[in-house]
Design a protein around this motif. Structure first.
Motif: not given
Length: 400
Positions: A19-22, A45-48, A209-215, A279-287
């Motif tokens: 599971i996504d640790p964040d 910032t915390a939400l994103y 959604g980030k983890k969904m892409f990473q899997t 694209k996440n506006p804070v982390t830059g990760e793809l969801h």
């Protein structure tokens, strides 16, 4: 007062390694209805960063909930599906799910049972959405009596026609009935996995959604980063005659959708074509952010110059209009992301307020209530002032 953040309590079913640790934080030390500008920036910032923010034992009015939601997108104004529009089309699958708070039309009343004299509503008959009215098959009454249930419909909060997907959703639990835990059964004839998940009664389930892409396997990451989804016009009306898969992740392909010429009047310019990855506006990760039930077509870009074509899907690009193929591809990409170990099923308590990043998570209603189990929630999300940002050219080169 400083904003305090603590990890949310994950269920025993959550995989500590997968599971996504964040994912998810409980917010302490501030009142979400009276945030200072500095506190809100920390919350934003915390939400994103964490996707889900939980405030316990909160008192918040509909006006304050609207103001908090709007703060994430100050130029937004109307509810995600348009103000006072969710009950204007009886053919929509959303028709019976939402009641508008009269003095705050951006805030919706959702829940179960008969409600009286609530925030300007003399009475309201609420019905918790159930798989029994939307899935192709249903859990038997005997199994249902034993607490077996299903995910209802994995989705993002979005009209997917005319209005842009909201950035954030707020959910406020006012009356939360207690009851025995239930067991989500994933499998049926269309999903022979045999997976199950123990959940609290009436949970809202979330996945990253980030983890969904990473899997995804490399060839599916390449496909996802190059692909956009075209949604049907008035998708919640279009999908209404069709029936969903047993895992709540998309529609069984039987050709039951309402023909386009029988939909309410629609315009080509209002149809939404959105990237699969946002694209996440804070982390830059793809969801991976797709509402599979409303998807009608896939538009795939060709591989970038110099990318390996070995094992690549649609290396020369494609416009996939075969609805069965669209659904097959999306399900193959999204299904690993809802595995039991990746799901956070929130155990609601009265006066819980949850903020979630609607452009970074998928979520679903779960379970079933009896008619006399009264549940009262307020929900708010706002049609965004912008469209989600998709992968950059560098992202495509990296993942293709």
């Amino acid at each position: 007062m400083a904003v305090g953040l603590a990890p949310i309590t994950l269920p025993a079913s959550a995989s500590a390694t997968d599971i996504d640790p964040d994912l998810g934080r409980e917010v302490k030390g501030v009142n979400p209805g009276e945030l200072t500008p500095e506190q809100f920036k920390e919350i934003e910032t915390a939400l994103y960063t964490h996707g889900i923010l939980l405030f316990r034992d909160v008192a918040i009015t509909p006006e304050q909930q609207y103001a908090l939601t709007k703060a994430f997108d100050p130029e937004s104004e109307s509810y995600g599906h348009g103000n006072n529009k969710t009950q204007s089309t009886k053919k929509s699958v959303l028709y019976s799910d939402l009641k508008t708070i009269p003095r705050a039309p951006q805030v919706q009343l959702i829940g179960n049972g008969m409600i009286y004299n609530h925030e300007g509503l003399e009475s309201a008959a609420l019905k918790h959405p159930s798989h029994t009215t939307f899935h192709k098959t249903r859990v038997s009454p005997e199994d249902e009596a034993l607490g077996i249930t299903r995910f209802y419909r994995w989705h993002i909060d979005a009209a997917l026609y005319d209005y842009n997907p909201p950035r954030a959703t707020t959910l406020y639990g006012i009356t939360v009935p207690s009851g025995d835990r239930q067991t989500v059964r994933y499998s049926d004839d269309d999903d022979p996995s045999g997976e199950t998940l123990s959940v609290p009664l009436g949970t809202t389930a979330f996945v990253s959604g980030k983890k969904m892409f990473q899997t995804l396997l490399p060839e599916l990451k390449s496909l996802a980063v190059r692909t956009s989804v075209r949604y049907a016009p008035h998708p919640y009306v279009w999908m209404a005659p069709a029936r969903a898969k047993s895992d709540g992740l998309g529609i069984v392909n039987e050709g039951l959708e309402l023909p386009l010429n029988e939909l309410p009047e629609w315009e080509q310019s209002k149809i939404k074509t959105l990237p699969i990855l946002w694209k996440n506006p804070v982390t830059g990760e793809l969801h991976f952010q797709v509402h599979p039930c409303g998807a009608q077509e896939l538009i795939v870009k060709s591989l970038p110059l110099g990318a390996s074509r070995d094992g690549a899907l649609y290396p020369d690009g494609a416009h996939i209009k075969d609805l069965g193929k669209v659904r097959e591809l999306l399900h193959s990409m999204q299904r690993p992301g809802i595995a039991p170990g990746l799901v956070y099923p929130h155990d609601w308590k009265e006066r819980d307020l949850i903020l979630f990043h609607n452009r970074g998570l998928l979520h679903t209603v779960v379970g079933a209530f009896k008619p006399d189990q009264v549940r009262v929630f307020h929900q708010c999300n706002l049609a965004a002032s912008d469209v989600p940002t998709g992968p950059t050219e560098q992202d495509i080169i990296t993942w293709a």
